[in-house]
Design an enzyme around this catalytic site. Sequence first.
Site, mmCIF file in Angstrom:
data_model
loop_
_atom_site.group_PDB
_atom_site.id
_atom_site.type_symbol
_atom_site.label_atom_id
_atom_site.label_comp_id
_atom_site.label_asym_id
_atom_site.label_seq_id
_atom_site.Cartn_x
_atom_site.Cartn_y
_atom_site.Cartn_z
ATOM 1 N N THR A 141 30.698 26.851 40.045
ATOM 2 C CA THR A 141 29.942 26.048 41.791
ATOM 3 C C THR A 141 28.225 26.562 42.080
ATOM 4 O O THR A 141 27.942 27.658 42.221
ATOM 5 C CB THR A 141 30.332 25.501 42.654
ATOM 6 O OG1 THR A 141 30.833 27.418 43.849
ATOM 7 C CG2 THR A 141 31.437 25.635 42.449
ATOM 8 N N SER B 152 31.639 40.478 24.690
ATOM 9 C CA SER B 152 32.410 40.966 23.701
ATOM 10 C C SER B 152 33.775 39.542 24.397
ATOM 11 O O SER B 152 34.731 39.346 23.686
ATOM 12 C CB SER B 152 32.560 41.783 24.327
ATOM 13 O OG SER B 152 32.914 42.415 25.857
ATOM 14 N N ASN B 153 33.209 39.265 25.287
ATOM 15 C CA ASN B 153 34.339 38.186 25.891
ATOM 16 C C ASN B 153 33.965 36.943 25.039
ATOM 17 O O ASN B 153 35.091 35.972 24.968
ATOM 18 C CB ASN B 153 33.940 37.814 27.407
ATOM 19 C CG ASN B 153 34.802 38.449 28.110
ATOM 20 O OD1 ASN B 153 35.774 38.344 28.654
ATOM 21 N ND2 ASN B 153 34.185 39.375 29.260
ATOM 22 N N HIS C 49 34.340 37.246 36.295
ATOM 23 C CA HIS C 49 33.286 37.993 37.217
ATOM 24 C C HIS C 49 34.162 39.149 37.176
ATOM 25 O O HIS C 49 35.150 39.222 37.143
ATOM 26 C CB HIS C 49 32.758 37.334 38.355
ATOM 27 C CG HIS C 49 32.137 38.219 39.586
ATOM 28 N ND1 HIS C 49 30.633 38.467 38.727
ATOM 29 C CD2 HIS C 49 32.702 39.529 39.809
ATOM 30 C CE1 HIS C 49 30.271 39.426 39.445
ATOM 31 N NE2 HIS C 49 31.401 39.370 40.152
ATOM 32 N N ARG D 60 12.729 27.419 37.169
ATOM 33 C CA ARG D 60 13.798 27.527 36.693
ATOM 34 C C ARG D 60 14.259 26.743 36.193
ATOM 35 O O ARG D 60 14.980 26.386 34.936
ATOM 36 C CB ARG D 60 15.052 28.704 37.461
ATOM 37 C CG ARG D 60 14.834 29.719 37.892
ATOM 38 C CD ARG D 60 16.289 30.384 38.887
ATOM 39 N NE ARG D 60 15.572 30.837 39.230
ATOM 40 C CZ ARG D 60 16.346 32.571 38.604
ATOM 41 N NH1 ARG D 60 17.557 32.235 37.918
ATOM 42 N NH2 ARG D 60 16.284 33.757 39.242
ATOM 43 N N ARG E 89 21.592 35.009 33.499
ATOM 44 C CA ARG E 89 20.896 33.821 34.167
ATOM 45 C C ARG E 89 21.416 33.255 35.170
ATOM 46 O O ARG E 89 22.513 32.783 35.833
ATOM 47 C CB ARG E 89 19.754 33.000 33.800
ATOM 48 C CG ARG E 89 19.369 33.701 32.327
ATOM 49 C CD ARG E 89 18.049 34.884 32.571
ATOM 50 N NE ARG E 89 16.947 34.590 32.998
ATOM 51 C CZ ARG E 89 15.925 34.930 33.717
ATOM 52 N NH1 ARG E 89 16.314 36.235 33.819
ATOM 53 N NH2 ARG E 89 15.038 34.850 34.674
ATOM 54 N N LEU F 210 26.447 30.956 44.074
ATOM 55 C CA LEU F 210 26.494 32.098 43.373
ATOM 56 C C LEU F 210 27.821 33.033 43.578
ATOM 57 O O LEU F 210 28.656 33.825 44.532
ATOM 58 C CB LEU F 210 25.889 33.498 42.756
ATOM 59 C CG LEU F 210 26.156 34.432 41.890
ATOM 60 C CD1 LEU F 210 25.389 33.847 40.931
ATOM 61 C CD2 LEU F 210 25.080 36.014 42.424
HETATM 62 C C1 GRF Z 1 31.086 42.209 31.144
HETATM 63 O O1 GRF Z 1 31.187 43.341 33.274
HETATM 64 C C2 GRF Z 1 31.449 40.750 32.207
HETATM 65 O O2 GRF Z 1 32.161 40.761 33.243
HETATM 66 C C3 GRF Z 1 30.454 39.932 32.585
HETATM 67 O O3 GRF Z 1 29.395 40.078 31.868
HETATM 68 C C4 GRF Z 1 29.609 41.907 31.109
HETATM 69 C C5 GRF Z 1 29.181 41.662 29.767
HETATM 70 O O4 GRF Z 1 30.466 40.655 29.098
HETATM 71 N N1 GRF Z 1 30.206 38.366 32.516
HETATM 72 P P1 GRF Z 1 30.181 40.578 27.363
HETATM 73 O O5 GRF Z 1 30.961 42.217 26.876
HETATM 74 O O6 GRF Z 1 29.072 40.611 26.924
HETATM 75 O O7 GRF Z 1 31.149 39.831 26.982
#
Ligand code: GRF
Length: 198
Positions: free
Chosen positions: A143, A15-16, A111, A67, A93, A146
């Site tokens: 950085t 969604s972001n 975050h 990793r 990840r 975490l």
């Molecule tokens: C959200 O809580 C965001 O803060 C974190 O991952 C979660 C899902 O984000 N980074 P999104 O809907 O996949 O962008």
Amino acid sequence: MSHKRVAILISGGGSNMVALLDSMRGDHPARPCLVMSNDASAGGLAKAAERGVATAVVDHRPFGGDRAAFEAELIKPLIAAQTDIVCLAGFMRVLTAGFVGQWTGRMLNIHPSLLPKYRGLHTHARALEAGEREHGCTVHEVTPELDEGPILGQARVPVRADDTPERLAARVLVQEHALYPAVLRRFAGGMREPLLMP
Ligand code: GRF
């Protein structure tokens, strides 16, 4: 004007990522160059493709706990897309210092807490358990430590007496979708002064 090329890393619905893609138009100094996921089933990949943005998948599972081997593959589409800025957006990840160090000053993350409070996971439940009166989200430079890097923006929401982690998360997510695009626009334009919303 040559636009900054922005790659977005996701693990799920993104969604972001959608908010970021939809913001990069007009006089915005950046344009998306790639959306990449570690999970081929990530719902965000279809949303990116619908918007005409190139996508890539590098599944982390074949690499087990190696990793560095995963990241050696992950970096290839970023280089091929001539990425200037990496935005982590729901990317689940943990990245090694070796990988992050190659993107110092060029990698952002969002975050769901008011850092430095509540690094790590389950931030909304932890904030409620602690009786916080307010909560929110932070965009920061990534950085090696975490959830540690320089803060580029924060948005605050009030905690309500009847909040559940889900209700609080939903209220924070609305702010994330405003904060991250606003911070990316400033960052791509060379601004580093933190943006505090409201
Ligand atoms: C959200 O809580 C965001 O803060 C974190 O991952 C979660 C899902 O984000 N980074 P999104 O809907 O996949 O962008």
